[in-house]
Design a protein around this motif. Sequence first.
Motif, PDB file in Angstrom:
ATOM      1  N   PHE A  99     -15.221  -4.635  -0.635  1.00 37.31           N
ATOM      2  CA  PHE A  99     -14.354  -4.266  -1.750  1.00 37.31           C
ATOM      3  C   PHE A  99     -14.382  -2.770  -2.036  1.00 37.31           C
ATOM      4  CE2 PHE A  99     -14.988  -8.786  -2.391  1.00 37.31           C
ATOM      5  CZ  PHE A  99     -13.720  -9.206  -2.764  1.00 37.31           C
ATOM      6  N   GLY A 100     -15.479  -2.095  -1.704  1.00 34.66           N
ATOM      7  CA  GLY A 100     -15.573  -0.667  -1.960  1.00 34.66           C
ATOM      8  C   GLY A 100     -14.599   0.138  -1.126  1.00 34.66           C
ATOM      9  N   ILE A 101     -14.714   0.049   0.177  1.00 35.74           N
ATOM     10  CA  ILE A 101     -13.893   0.880   1.058  1.00 35.74           C
ATOM     11  C   ILE A 101     -12.432   0.437   1.059  1.00 35.74           C
ATOM     12  CG2 ILE A 101     -14.418  -0.495   3.132  1.00 35.74           C
ATOM     13  CD1 ILE A 101     -14.384   2.153   4.707  1.00 35.74           C
ATOM     14  N   TYR A 102     -12.173  -0.877   1.018  1.00 34.01           N
ATOM     15  CA  TYR A 102     -10.789  -1.327   1.001  1.00 34.01           C
ATOM     16  C   TYR A 102     -10.131  -1.042  -0.340  1.00 34.01           C
ATOM     17  CZ  TYR A 102     -11.625  -3.652   5.439  1.00 34.01           C
ATOM     18  OH  TYR A 102     -11.925  -3.918   6.750  1.00 34.01           O
ATOM     19  N   GLY A 103     -10.904  -1.111  -1.411  1.00 33.44           N
ATOM     20  CA  GLY A 103     -10.367  -0.747  -2.717  1.00 33.44           C
ATOM     21  C   GLY A 103     -10.017   0.724  -2.787  1.00 33.44           C
ATOM     22  N   ALA A 104     -10.904   1.569  -2.255  1.00 29.64           N
ATOM     23  CA  ALA A 104     -10.625   3.009  -2.215  1.00 29.64           C
ATOM     24  C   ALA A 104      -9.364   3.291  -1.407  1.00 29.64           C
ATOM     25  CB  ALA A 104     -11.816   3.760  -1.630  1.00 29.64           C
ATOM     26  N   GLY A 105      -9.233   2.635  -0.254  1.00 28.93           N
ATOM     27  CA  GLY A 105      -8.045   2.818   0.568  1.00 28.93           C
ATOM     28  C   GLY A 105      -6.774   2.363  -0.132  1.00 28.93           C
ATOM     29  N   PHE A 106      -6.860   1.257  -0.845  1.00 32.96           N
ATOM     30  CA  PHE A 106      -5.690   0.734  -1.560  1.00 32.96           C
ATOM     31  C   PHE A 106      -5.224   1.706  -2.637  1.00 32.96           C
ATOM     32  CE2 PHE A 106      -3.925  -1.520  -5.212  1.00 32.96           C
ATOM     33  CZ  PHE A 106      -2.920  -2.283  -4.638  1.00 32.96           C
ATOM     34  N   PHE A 107      -6.152   2.197  -3.437  1.00 36.90           N
ATOM     35  CA  PHE A 107      -5.764   3.043  -4.560  1.00 36.90           C
ATOM     36  C   PHE A 107      -5.353   4.449  -4.125  1.00 36.90           C
ATOM     37  CE2 PHE A 107      -8.044  -0.280  -6.898  1.00 36.90           C
ATOM     38  CZ  PHE A 107      -7.116  -0.524  -7.908  1.00 36.90           C
ATOM     39  N   VAL A 108      -5.991   4.983  -3.084  1.00 39.85           N
ATOM     40  CA  VAL A 108      -5.540   6.289  -2.588  1.00 39.85           C
ATOM     41  C   VAL A 108      -4.161   6.159  -1.943  1.00 39.85           C
ATOM     42  CG1 VAL A 108      -6.537   6.202  -0.255  1.00 39.85           C
ATOM     43  CG2 VAL A 108      -6.277   8.384  -1.389  1.00 39.85           C
ATOM     44  N   GLY A 109      -3.907   5.012  -1.335  1.00 38.73           N
ATOM     45  CA  GLY A 109      -2.576   4.781  -0.780  1.00 38.73           C
ATOM     46  C   GLY A 109      -1.518   4.722  -1.858  1.00 38.73           C
ATOM     47  N   TYR A 110      -1.844   4.080  -2.971  1.00 38.66           N
ATOM     48  CA  TYR A 110      -0.870   3.934  -4.053  1.00 38.66           C
ATOM     49  C   TYR A 110      -0.658   5.249  -4.793  1.00 38.66           C
ATOM     50  CZ  TYR A 110       1.519   2.195  -8.196  1.00 38.66           C
ATOM     51  OH  TYR A 110       2.438   1.993  -9.191  1.00 38.66           O
ATOM     52  N   PHE A 111      -1.742   5.906  -5.174  1.00 38.18           N
ATOM     53  CA  PHE A 111      -1.634   7.074  -6.043  1.00 38.18           C
ATOM     54  C   PHE A 111      -1.383   8.386  -5.300  1.00 38.18           C
ATOM     55  CE2 PHE A 111      -3.908   4.211  -8.978  1.00 38.18           C
ATOM     56  CZ  PHE A 111      -3.103   4.354 -10.095  1.00 38.18           C
ATOM     57  N   ILE A 112      -1.691   8.440  -3.998  1.00 37.88           N
ATOM     58  CA  ILE A 112      -1.555   9.702  -3.271  1.00 37.88           C
ATOM     59  C   ILE A 112      -0.588   9.579  -2.093  1.00 37.88           C
ATOM     60  CG2 ILE A 112      -2.778  11.437  -1.907  1.00 37.88           C
ATOM     61  CD1 ILE A 112      -5.239  10.945  -3.588  1.00 37.88           C
ATOM     62  N   LEU A 113      -0.874   8.680  -1.169  1.00 40.38           N
ATOM     63  CA  LEU A 113      -0.116   8.636   0.077  1.00 40.38           C
ATOM     64  C   LEU A 113       1.300   8.094  -0.083  1.00 40.38           C
ATOM     65  CD1 LEU A 113      -2.962   7.428   2.462  1.00 40.38           C
ATOM     66  CD2 LEU A 113      -2.074   9.750   2.192  1.00 40.38           C
ATOM     67  N   SER A 114       1.606   7.505  -1.219  1.00 40.11           N
ATOM     68  CA  SER A 114       2.966   6.995  -1.428  1.00 40.11           C
ATOM     69  C   SER A 114       3.939   8.093  -1.850  1.00 40.11           C
ATOM     70  CB  SER A 114       2.947   5.892  -2.489  1.00 40.11           C
ATOM     71  OG  SER A 114       2.439   6.389  -3.723  1.00 40.11           O
ATOM     72  N   HIS A 115       3.442   9.292  -2.105  1.00 40.29           N
ATOM     73  CA  HIS A 115       4.319  10.410  -2.479  1.00 40.29           C
ATOM     74  C   HIS A 115       4.952  11.024  -1.223  1.00 40.29           C
ATOM     75  CE1 HIS A 115       3.309  10.682  -6.750  1.00 40.29           C
ATOM     76  NE2 HIS A 115       2.055  10.439  -6.413  1.00 40.29           N
ATOM     77  N   ASP A 116       6.255  11.226  -1.253  1.00 31.26           N
ATOM     78  CA  ASP A 116       6.941  11.856  -0.128  1.00 31.26           C
ATOM     79  C   ASP A 116       6.435  13.267   0.117  1.00 31.26           C
ATOM     80  OD1 ASP A 116       8.501   9.614   0.308  1.00 31.26           O
ATOM     81  OD2 ASP A 116      10.139  10.315  -0.976  1.00 31.26           O
ATOM     82  N   GLU A 117       6.094  13.979  -0.959  1.00 35.28           N
ATOM     83  CA  GLU A 117       5.613  15.345  -0.817  1.00 35.28           C
ATOM     84  C   GLU A 117       4.298  15.394  -0.048  1.00 35.28           C
ATOM     85  OE1 GLU A 117       8.216  14.964  -4.364  1.00 35.28           O
ATOM     86  OE2 GLU A 117       6.477  13.875  -3.597  1.00 35.28           O
ATOM     87  N   VAL A 118       3.427  14.442  -0.316  1.00 34.24           N
ATOM     88  CA  VAL A 118       2.140  14.377   0.391  1.00 34.24           C
ATOM     89  C   VAL A 118       2.365  14.053   1.861  1.00 34.24           C
ATOM     90  CG1 VAL A 118      -0.061  13.151   0.545  1.00 34.24           C
ATOM     91  CG2 VAL A 118       0.881  13.737  -1.698  1.00 34.24           C
ATOM     92  N   MET A 119       3.259  13.127   2.133  1.00 36.68           N
ATOM     93  CA  MET A 119       3.536  12.755   3.515  1.00 36.68           C
ATOM     94  C   MET A 119       4.192  13.904   4.278  1.00 36.68           C
ATOM     95  SD  MET A 119       2.197   9.899   3.922  1.00 36.68           S
ATOM     96  CE  MET A 119       2.783   9.761   5.604  1.00 36.68           C
ATOM     97  N   ASP A 120       5.005  14.708   3.595  1.00 35.35           N
ATOM     98  CA  ASP A 120       5.599  15.874   4.251  1.00 35.35           C
ATOM     99  C   ASP A 120       4.519  16.873   4.657  1.00 35.35           C
ATOM    100  OD1 ASP A 120       8.136  14.863   3.962  1.00 35.35           O
ATOM    101  OD2 ASP A 120       8.555  15.935   2.088  1.00 35.35           O
ATOM    102  N   ARG A 121       3.500  17.042   3.826  1.00 36.85           N
ATOM    103  CA  ARG A 121       2.396  17.945   4.165  1.00 36.85           C
ATOM    104  C   ARG A 121       1.599  17.397   5.349  1.00 36.85           C
ATOM    105  NH1 ARG A 121       1.168  17.449  -1.710  1.00 36.85           N
ATOM    106  NH2 ARG A 121       2.644  18.845  -2.733  1.00 36.85           N
TER     107      ARG A 121
END
Length: 205
Positions: free
Chosen positions: A76-98
């Motif tokens: 739950f630790g590592i998969y939870g971290a991956g889930f929330f960073v995906g939602y709050f950070i990697l889902s932004h188009d600006e982040v993906m452009d970088r």
Amino acid sequence: PKPSSAASDAYKRQPLWYIQMLWIFSVLLIWVRRVEKDRLWKLGEKADVPFLVLFAIVIWGAAQILNTPMVVVYRFGIYGAGFFVGYFILSHDEVMDRLEKCWLPLAVCAVILAAAFTVLYWGRPYAEHSVLDTPLCSLFAWIAVIAALAFMKKWGDISNTLTRWMAAKSWGLYLFHYLFIAMTAYYLTCLLYTSPSPRDISGSR
């Protein structure tokens, strides 16, 4: 070593265990969103590539916590971290452009880490905590993830017969992808451990 019955049962449920974890994380996300009031969401948009690379430290730390005993897949630790960073950070188009701009160095680093991981942990039980919780495993996993995202952002925006078929069959591919991984591992193992080594061939002459 022979796996425990609990571990064997968890393996038989592959990959449905991940859906169970996603459901829990999605429920938690509802409560997190009510508390954070878009503050984390707006902050995540500012993440740059160096920050994302250094996030491997967080991934390694998360790998050490909230692991269920016996059943290794419920991490739950590592998969939870991956889930929330995906939602709050990697889902932004600006982040993906970088990320897209750094696809090549990230891909090179991922390949180098893959080779290092394979050499250092060859023959080790890679699906157990003795390997999963190591810094190298976490670093390789995280860099490979963001490298794959960057690569596909650069080169994966295509549509053809194969991609449309995969999109239509995505649920079935998700359910049965472990079958093809296991088959590949089985035949590679047979090939590597039953073929004569160069030393055996030279000694028989």
